[in-house]
Motif scaffolding. Sequence first.
Motif, PDB file in Angstrom:
ATOM      1  N   ARG A 380       0.859  -1.179   0.000  1.00 55.76           N
ATOM      2  CA  ARG A 380       0.000   0.000   0.000  1.00 55.76           C
ATOM      3  C   ARG A 380       0.895   1.228   0.000  1.00 55.76           C
ATOM      4  N   VAL A 381       0.394   2.325  -0.556  1.00 58.99           N
ATOM      5  CA  VAL A 381       1.141   3.582  -0.538  1.00 58.99           C
ATOM      6  C   VAL A 381       0.221   4.706  -0.088  1.00 58.99           C
ATOM      7  N   GLN A 382       0.709   5.526   0.838  1.00 55.98           N
ATOM      8  CA  GLN A 382      -0.027   6.675   1.364  1.00 55.98           C
ATOM      9  C   GLN A 382       0.522   7.960   0.745  1.00 55.98           C
ATOM     10  N   ASN A 383      -0.359   8.927   0.559  1.00 55.82           N
ATOM     11  CA  ASN A 383       0.045  10.269   0.123  1.00 55.82           C
ATOM     12  C   ASN A 383      -0.286  11.230   1.261  1.00 55.82           C
ATOM     13  N   TYR A 384       0.688  11.506   2.123  1.00 56.79           N
ATOM     14  CA  TYR A 384       0.401  12.251   3.351  1.00 56.79           C
ATOM     15  C   TYR A 384      -0.005  13.693   3.096  1.00 56.79           C
ATOM     16  N   GLY A 385       0.425  14.252   1.974  1.00 60.43           N
ATOM     17  CA  GLY A 385      -0.024  15.597   1.641  1.00 60.43           C
ATOM     18  C   GLY A 385      -1.513  15.653   1.378  1.00 60.43           C
ATOM     19  N   ALA A 386      -2.099  14.527   0.925  1.00 55.29           N
ATOM     20  CA  ALA A 386      -3.545  14.465   0.693  1.00 55.29           C
ATOM     21  C   ALA A 386      -4.307  14.240   1.997  1.00 55.29           C
ATOM     22  N   TRP A 387      -3.620  13.785   3.032  1.00 55.57           N
ATOM     23  CA  TRP A 387      -4.250  13.643   4.346  1.00 55.57           C
ATOM     24  C   TRP A 387      -4.313  15.003   5.043  1.00 55.57           C
ATOM     25  N   SER A 388      -3.199  15.730   5.011  1.00 63.48           N
ATOM     26  CA  SER A 388      -3.164  17.078   5.578  1.00 63.48           C
ATOM     27  C   SER A 388      -1.974  17.825   4.995  1.00 63.48           C
ATOM     28  N   GLU A 389      -2.237  19.003   4.467  1.00 65.62           N
ATOM     29  CA  GLU A 389      -1.159  19.793   3.878  1.00 65.62           C
ATOM     30  C   GLU A 389      -0.126  20.202   4.911  1.00 65.62           C
ATOM     31  N   ALA A 390      -0.524  20.240   6.182  1.00 68.08           N
ATOM     32  CA  ALA A 390       0.407  20.638   7.239  1.00 68.08           C
ATOM     33  C   ALA A 390       1.451  19.566   7.533  1.00 68.08           C
ATOM     34  N   MET A 391       1.274  18.372   6.963  1.00 67.67           N
ATOM     35  CA  MET A 391       2.212  17.276   7.200  1.00 67.67           C
ATOM     36  C   MET A 391       3.473  17.390   6.339  1.00 67.67           C
ATOM     37  N   VAL A 392       3.421  18.219   5.302  1.00 68.68           N
ATOM     38  CA  VAL A 392       4.516  18.234   4.331  1.00 68.68           C
ATOM     39  C   VAL A 392       5.006  19.656   4.097  1.00 68.68           C
TER      40      VAL A 392
END
Length: 545
Positions: A380-392
């Motif tokens: 599986r691959v996660q896109n953390y910027g799509a979870w929250s812009e504050a993460m990146v």
Amino acid sequence: MTDDAKGDPGVSEVQQPEKKGRGLRRGTPRGEVVKVRSVVADELRPRVSSPRSDSGETDSIGTAILGAGPAGLTAAHVLARRKHAGAVFEADGTVGGIAKTIEFNGYRFDLGGHRFFTKIEPIQRLWEEMLGDEFLTRPRLSRIFYKGKYFSYPITAKDVVGRLGLFESTLCALSYLWASRHRKAEAETFEEWVTSRFGRRLYDAFFRSYTEKLWGIPGSEIRALWAAQRIKNFSLGKAVLNILGLRREHVTTLIEEFRYPRLGPGQMWERFAATSEEDGVHVHLNQRCTALKHSDGRIESVVMRSNGDTTEHVVDSVVSSIPLSQLILNLDPPAPEEVRAAARRLRYRDLILVALMTEEANPFPDNWIYLHDPGTRAGRVQNYGAWSEAMVRPGTTCLGVEYFCFEGDDIWEMPSDEIVALAKNELARIGLIDPDRVVDGVKVLVPKAYPMYDSAYEEALEVIRPYLATFENLQTCGRNGLHRYNNQDHSMWTALLATLNAIDGREYDVWSVNAEAEYLEEGELVEGLLEPSVAIPSALAEPEA
């Protein structure tokens, strides 16, 4: 927290340390309804207690909570709200367990992906109370990569026909019809459970490869309980009728959005820890439990090790969320040999997360993508910027590539620079990223990420549970504490009930939360507090890490 890896100053490796009531009182008369909403409201009201050891001395720390993940910190919250003495002991250097958030070179990422979605109203209110405006509402988008194509997730019949083609889709439909007429009365394995409900061809197309990649064993060795717990009340026939417009049915768990802390799930658990500290329930990090001393059916003290030093604490009770096998093997004097042997039979699936930092701000729009393709080692691959812009960092994103394995496997031992290169190349091969724009990477090792539902675990628990019940002041809860694949909300719910059992002598049946295909907490028993969830086929392939 990180050490530079060999050969590439931009690659690091992070080692994560190891780590019939259904919420009703046993014996409750059949006609009596226990109001669980009022349990949460009334029983968490502050009550001052003066913990003492059995000898009458006041040297007890109160309730010892083992583990500072979602379950352990919920237990701490209950103690704090009730003004009950206690302390949390966590082997890691940070709180959150597998739901923590890692910070690395200006990026934040999960150990997997942790949605905050629940039907347990008190848990929902507690989340909102903790984070307020920092608790975001996020849109959900995910897909499945299989045989070189991307399928919508949740899967639709229209998408299956469009991607698999009319001929293969017809075979899937015929396979489903045959299975629906030859269904076994009771399936024992995951493979039997799925094929009897969806047909062999759909099992082979959308279940087999990913599930065996996730667990490392054939579907014929995974117990049916896991499928029943992860796939509830789904009917392929009804789904097809819905898509054709012949039936309209609202499927409540095919959610299009979910809640998420602005700075990742660790923000939630850091807040839980802080509020518990403020109310006098301290969280002690880098403290590994090495022994639970007991006599006459009571845990009398716990022994912690930190930096080579050991400390013993007298306790009134213990609420444990550490791995069940570890708990049993730490008992002093030792548990009977048959119980220790059962504990050793409990197995866990381990996880490697490879975080890739890329200059592409939005390489793909999904929150996460399942990689069912047998030729891709990542699951599986996660896109953390799509979870929250504050993460990146602005203008970039961070991707989390998940590899399921057993500790000691070749991929577990693979040097950091090699596994980062592997992850980068696999995502590039299937068209998700431009490898030349990946600027950084880090490998995270997560032992005991998922308790396994293999052919031995049910018999092992049948030996362990009666023995644990002989201890009047010991409660277990959470994913590893019950050896059950619970999500955050159910882990929290088990912790809340277990803590009330420990400090008030309640008899809530913690083991039955989320244990069957339909939650028995639903309906009249607790005024619909826990409604049965409905999922579609790939929901079982969704390890809420």
